[in-house]
Enzyme design. Structure first.
Site, PDB file in Angstrom:
ATOM      1  N   SER A  66       0.923  -1.166   0.096  1.00 17.70           N
ATOM      2  CA  SER A  66       0.240  -0.030  -0.027  1.00 17.70           C
ATOM      3  C   SER A  66       0.722   1.516   0.167  1.00 17.70           C
ATOM      4  O   SER A  66       2.071   1.294  -0.106  1.00 17.70           O
ATOM      5  CB  SER A  66      -1.334   0.057   1.022  1.00 17.70           C
ATOM      6  OG  SER A  66      -0.375   0.207   2.309  1.00 17.70           O
ATOM      7  N   LYS A  67       0.268   2.499  -1.122  1.00 19.80           N
ATOM      8  CA  LYS A  67       0.656   3.727  -0.842  1.00 19.80           C
ATOM      9  C   LYS A  67       1.514   3.704   0.732  1.00 19.80           C
ATOM     10  O   LYS A  67       2.813   4.856   0.351  1.00 19.80           O
ATOM     11  CB  LYS A  67       0.062   4.961  -0.939  1.00 19.80           C
ATOM     12  CG  LYS A  67      -0.165   5.767  -1.919  1.00 19.80           C
ATOM     13  CD  LYS A  67      -0.237   6.236  -2.269  1.00 19.80           C
ATOM     14  CE  LYS A  67      -0.029   7.064  -3.348  1.00 19.80           C
ATOM     15  NZ  LYS A  67      -0.868   8.181  -4.388  1.00 19.80           N
ATOM     16  N   ARG A  68       0.915   3.088   2.177  1.00 19.90           N
ATOM     17  CA  ARG A  68       1.396   3.641   2.971  1.00 19.90           C
ATOM     18  C   ARG A  68       2.924   3.911   3.556  1.00 19.90           C
ATOM     19  O   ARG A  68       3.220   4.103   4.085  1.00 19.90           O
ATOM     20  CB  ARG A  68       0.397   3.469   4.228  1.00 19.90           C
ATOM     21  CG  ARG A  68      -0.509   4.988   5.167  1.00 19.90           C
ATOM     22  CD  ARG A  68      -1.274   4.529   5.934  1.00 19.90           C
ATOM     23  NE  ARG A  68      -2.716   3.809   4.850  1.00 19.90           N
ATOM     24  CZ  ARG A  68      -3.444   2.550   5.373  1.00 19.90           C
ATOM     25  NH1 ARG A  68      -2.653   1.855   6.585  1.00 19.90           N
ATOM     26  NH2 ARG A  68      -4.355   2.357   4.724  1.00 19.90           N
ATOM     27  N   GLN A  69       3.203   2.661   2.586  1.00 19.42           N
ATOM     28  CA  GLN A  69       4.099   1.911   3.494  1.00 19.42           C
ATOM     29  C   GLN A  69       5.296   2.366   2.255  1.00 19.42           C
ATOM     30  O   GLN A  69       6.794   1.794   2.700  1.00 19.42           O
ATOM     31  CB  GLN A  69       4.334   0.352   3.636  1.00 19.42           C
ATOM     32  CG  GLN A  69       3.404  -0.186   4.130  1.00 19.42           C
ATOM     33  CD  GLN A  69       3.570  -1.300   5.076  1.00 19.42           C
ATOM     34  OE1 GLN A  69       4.585  -1.816   5.563  1.00 19.42           O
ATOM     35  NE2 GLN A  69       2.358  -1.657   6.107  1.00 19.42           N
ATOM     36  N   GLY A  70       5.238   2.889   1.231  1.00 21.13           N
ATOM     37  CA  GLY A  70       6.089   3.609  -0.231  1.00 21.13           C
ATOM     38  C   GLY A  70       5.463   3.367  -1.052  1.00 21.13           C
ATOM     39  O   GLY A  70       4.032   3.328  -0.815  1.00 21.13           O
TER      40      GLY A  70
END
Ligand code: GLU
Length: 485
Positions: free
Chosen positions: A254-258
């Site tokens: 997911s975007k949250r982690q990279g």
């Protein structure tokens, strides 16, 4: 019997950027088609008008091109887009819908959204799966005709009969579901557009797709597709659902982690060939320990049967490892354009100060990506404000360091040889030896004076790049710093 030509497709919905997982799906489809001398098709699935983004199609096409994933059939950006854009095929879907209705495989549904909401709430309250209650399946044809005549908004639903639906997935084996769990799926929406399910199946059939290779998230949709193939009395393609891409903690990527957009990686100076090599191995392994593959080698070696079922971890360290290898081995001239683009965005960059080739040569074996390379060059343009402690280092004394720097300054002032890395290195080494300074005690302060950094490339390579004048200035600054303590 003549062997059927393998035809695969990548069928993105133009709702935004090309996700790195989408890129892997496209790659596997491409590799499988090419390995089997088949064709790879790009089809734009733009029937969800709410999520549609006009510029997404060109972004997807551009991105695929940058990675060398060339399709044999698909939309040409100069337009007209033709048969590979679903919104240009509405009549085809409408005809197929009418066929299904005529054959009693699909039916009109006039239920209002309020009614549907009510059913859903009551089902949820009873902890039942939420699905349509087949209310409109009971309508008499006279009622249907009257509703249509009165222009009542409607959708068309798939008629799912009791029983069991199964299919064989090339990667996952047999998948069976009870039809009780399958909703009477909407096939045609009230806006006249088909849903993904209908358009996808109709197109896979009409475009003679032999292998549907897509992400695991589509497994739950496949029984609906199987029912549709049966309703049409069509042969089914072979299905292969690829494992999910996961974060290191095993959550869905997911975007949250990279970064998740393939383009974000290109913009940071990851090379397409490194990304391709890395993602090819996210879920597939060649069955030996070979790690580096060009696109052609991937085509030769790729085998869908060796794709794993379980999720594949997207390990950025591994991507960095691949990328640093590819950067270090790429001819400098082929990196110029890319580095220039990235460097030009840095406020410290002055294009005329150094040759870009020399900069790249100095750093290319020490970086994870070209963004990293660009950032690492900053000390060439602007000497960092380093501390005297760094200059003097624990094992040395300020007095001695000052003496050494003055000694080197003098050497430079009288230096007559050519200002190249090798000449400088040899000459300084000779001079240091004759003055009885060790390499560690003398070259450390020299390197810090020149670069201002704890870790940096070879000091003589940097001096040769900076030139004599700048080198003298930087040594003077270092001497100045010592004078102040
Ligand atoms: N349009 C779907 C998507 O956005 C395609 C899924 C499939 O390949 O069937 O991924």
């Amino acid at each position: 019997m003549k062997k059927q030509t393998v035809r695969t497709r990548f069928a993105p919905s133009p709702t935004g950027f090309l996700h790195i997982g989408g890129l892997r799906t496209a790659l596997y489809n491409y590799l499988f088609a090419k390995k089997n001398q088949g064709q790879f098709i790009l089809r734009i699935e733009d029937t969800d008008r709410e999520r549609y983004q006009p510029e997404a199609m060109s972004t997807i096409i551009d991105t695929l091109k940058k990675f060398g994933i060339n399709y044999d059939e698909g939309p040409d950006l100069s337009g007209p887009y033709g048969p590979y854009i679903q919104s240009e095929r509405l009549e085809i879907y409408r005809k197929k819908i009418d066929e299904l209705i005529a054959n009693n495989r699909a039916y009109y549904c006039f239920c209002s959204s309020e009614r549907l909401e009510k059913i859903r709430t009551s089902q949820s309250k009873k902890s039942l799966p939420t699905k349509y209650d087949k209310h409109c399946l009971q309508l008499k044809s006279s009622e249907i005709n009257a509703n249509l005549k009165n222009n009542l908004p409607y959708v068309v639903r798939l008629k799912v009969d009791p029983g069991e639906t199964q299919f064989t997935d090339l990667i996952r084996g047999v998948i069976k579901v009870n039809n009780e769990t399958i909703d009477d799926q909407i096939l045609l929406k009230s806006d006249g557009y088909p849903t993904y399910h209908l358009a996808n199946v109709v197109d896979d059939y009409l475009m003679k797709i032999t292998h549907v290779i897509r992400g695991e998230e589509w497994v739950p949709s496949t029984p609906k597709h199987v029912l549709l193939y049966k309703a049409f009395n069509w042969d089914m393609p072979i299905f292969a659902h690829l494992p999910l891409l996961l974060n290191k903690d095993k959550s869905k990527l997911s975007k949250r982690q990279g970064d998740v957009a393939a383009n974000d990686y290109l913009n940071k100076g990851y090379l397409p060939e490194a990304i391709i090599n890395f993602i090819a191995l996210l879920g597939w392994n060649p069955g030996n320990d070979k790690e580096f593959f060009s696109l052609d080698e991937l085509i030769q070696n790729f085998d869908l049967k060796k794709v794993q079922k379980s999720g594949a971890i997207f390990n950025l360290d591994k991507l960095n490892w691949f990328n640093s290898h590819y950067i270090a081995n790429k001819p400098t001239k082929d990196l110029l354009k890319n580095v220039k683009t990235i460097l030009s965005k840095k406020d410290f960059y002055k294009p005329d100060l150094f040759s870009l080739e020399q900069i790249i040569d100095l750093f290319k074996s020490r970086v994870n990506n070209l963004e990293d390379l660009a950032n690492k060059t900053q000390f060439l343009f602007r000497l960092p404000d380093y501390s005297v402690e760094l200059l003097v280092n624990k094992k040395n004394e300020p007095k001695k360091v000052k003496e050494i720097l003055n000694y080197f300054l003098n050497i430079i002032l009288n230096y007559q040889k050519s200002w190249t890395t090798e000449e400088l290195k040899n000459y300084f080494d000779k001079k240091r030896e004759s003055a009885k300074y060790t390499r560690a005690e003398s070259f450390w302060p020299l390197r810090v004076a020149i670069t201002g950094l704890e870790n940096s490339p070879d000091v003589f390579a940097v001096m040769s790049l900076l030139g004599k004048e700048e080198t003298i200035m930087r040594i003077n600054i270092a001497i100045e710093k010592i004078n102040q303590i």
